[in-house]
Design a protein around this motif. Structure first.
Motif, PDB file in Angstrom:
ATOM      1  N   LYS A 139       2.679 -12.219   0.228  1.00 43.07           N
ATOM      2  CA  LYS A 139       3.336 -10.834   0.307  1.00 43.07           C
ATOM      3  C   LYS A 139       4.171 -10.296  -0.671  1.00 43.07           C
ATOM      4  CE  LYS A 139       2.536 -10.880   5.272  1.00 43.07           C
ATOM      5  NZ  LYS A 139       3.409 -10.832   6.875  1.00 43.07           N
ATOM      6  N   CYS A 163      -3.216 -10.017   2.059  1.00 38.88           N
ATOM      7  CA  CYS A 163      -1.755 -10.271   2.076  1.00 38.88           C
ATOM      8  C   CYS A 163      -0.960  -9.726   0.739  1.00 38.88           C
ATOM      9  CB  CYS A 163      -1.413 -11.669   2.286  1.00 38.88           C
ATOM     10  SG  CYS A 163      -1.637 -12.443   3.656  1.00 38.88           S
ATOM     11  N   ARG A 165      -0.168  -7.336  -2.088  1.00 40.24           N
ATOM     12  CA  ARG A 165       0.231  -5.995  -2.210  1.00 40.24           C
ATOM     13  C   ARG A 165      -0.920  -5.404  -3.437  1.00 40.24           C
ATOM     14  NH1 ARG A 165       6.520  -6.302  -3.292  1.00 40.24           N
ATOM     15  NH2 ARG A 165       5.702  -7.816  -4.376  1.00 40.24           N
ATOM     16  N   CYS A 211      -3.981 -11.457   7.335  1.00 36.05           N
ATOM     17  CA  CYS A 211      -2.671 -11.677   7.113  1.00 36.05           C
ATOM     18  C   CYS A 211      -1.556 -11.159   8.276  1.00 36.05           C
ATOM     19  CB  CYS A 211      -2.113 -11.115   5.851  1.00 36.05           C
ATOM     20  SG  CYS A 211      -0.536 -11.557   5.042  1.00 36.05           S
ATOM     21  N   ASP A 213       1.582 -10.606  10.775  1.00 38.90           N
ATOM     22  CA  ASP A 213       3.178 -10.820  10.620  1.00 38.90           C
ATOM     23  C   ASP A 213       3.890 -11.803  11.381  1.00 38.90           C
ATOM     24  OD1 ASP A 213       2.912  -8.428   8.769  1.00 38.90           O
ATOM     25  OD2 ASP A 213       2.658  -7.066  10.372  1.00 38.90           O
TER      26      ASP A 213
END
Length: 213
Positions: A139, A163, A165, A211, A213
Motif C-alpha cells: 500500500k 493493494c 496504488r 487487500c 484493511d
C-alpha cells in the motif's frame, strides 16, 4: 532494400538470442528442481529459488524505475538484500521480504556493513511476517521489484492489483507481470534477461477485495 546476407545475419542473431533465452530459463528451472522447491501455493506466495540479481541489473532497475530519495521500494523475495541496499544508498526507503534463513542471515550481514543512516531506511521482514504486513507494505510502496518465477508472480498479482496504488511502478526481471502490458523495457545481456517496467492500474471496485484493511 536490405542485402540478403544482412537478412540472414539478422535471422541468425534472433535464433542465437532465442537459444540463449531458452538456456537461461532451463538453468533457472534446474535450480528449482535441484532445490526441491515447487513454485506453487505456499505460505508466502512468492516461493522461488534464489538466483541473485546481477549488480549491473540492479543499477539498471534503479534507473528504469527512476528511484529517488522520495520513493519506497519493496522487494518481494529480496534474497541477500542487494536491491534494498542499492535503494537505501540512493536515499529511498526500502522494504524487503525473505523467508529463507540463510539468505536472511546474509542480508542482515550485508545491511550491517552500510552506514547507519542507510540501515535506518531499510525494513526487513523474515518468515514470521504475516500476510497483512506484505499488504501494508504494498500500500505504501511507490516501486516494487520482482525477480520471481511466473507462477509466483501470478500468485502475487491479485494482491498487488488490489493493494498497490495507481501509478505504482513495478519492475520485473526476466519474467513478465502476468498479462499486463509493460510501459517500457530495457535489455540486459542482449535481452536474455530483460527488465520490464509496469504501472499498476490501482484497486478497482469491480475486482475482489484481496487487500484487507
Amino acid at each position: 532494400a536490405d542485402h540478403p546476407s544482412e537478412k540472414l545475419k539478422a535471422r541468425a542473431r534472433k535464433l542465437i538470442l532465442a537459444a540463449k533465452r531458452a538456456e537461461f530459463r532451463r538453468r533457472v528451472l534446474a535450480v528449482v528442481k535441484k532445490s526441491g522447491q515447487k513454485d506453487t501455493k505456499s505460505k508466502f506466495l512468492f516461493e522461488s529459488p534464489f538466483v541473485p540479481t546481477c549488480h549491473d541489473a540492479v543499477s539498471m532497475f534503479m534507473d528504469l524505475a527512476k528511484v529517488s530519495k522520495d520513493d519506497t521500494v519493496c522487494d518481494i523475495g529480496c534474497g541477500d538484500g542487494r536491491v534494498l541496499i542499492a535503494a537505501a544508498k540512493i536515499g529511498a526507503k526500502a522494504i524487503g521480504f525473505e523467508k529463507k534463513s540463510k539468505l536472511i542471515a546474509r542480508a542482515l550481514e550485508s545491511i550491517s556493513k552500510i552506514p547507519k543512516e542507510q540501515q535506518e531506511r531499510i525494513q526487513f521482514y523474515s518468515e514470521s511476517a504475516e500476510g497483512k504486513k506484505l499488504q501494508d507494505s504494498l500500500k505504501v510502496a511507490t516501486v516494487v521489484f520482482l525477480f520471481l518465477l511466473p507462477n509466483a508472480i501470478r500468485s502475487l498479482l491479485p494482491i498487488m492489483t488490489e493493494c498497490c496504488r495507481k501509478g505504482t511502478r513495478v519492475v520485473t526481471y526476466t519474467f513478465k507481470l502476468g498479462e499486463l502490458t509493460p510501459v517500457t523495457s530495457v535489455d540486459y545481456k542482449s535481452n536474455i534477461t530483460p527488465l520490464r517496467l509496469y504501472s499498476m492500474p490501482g484497486p478497482s471496485i469491480n475486482r475482489g477485495n484481496e487487500c484487507t484493511d
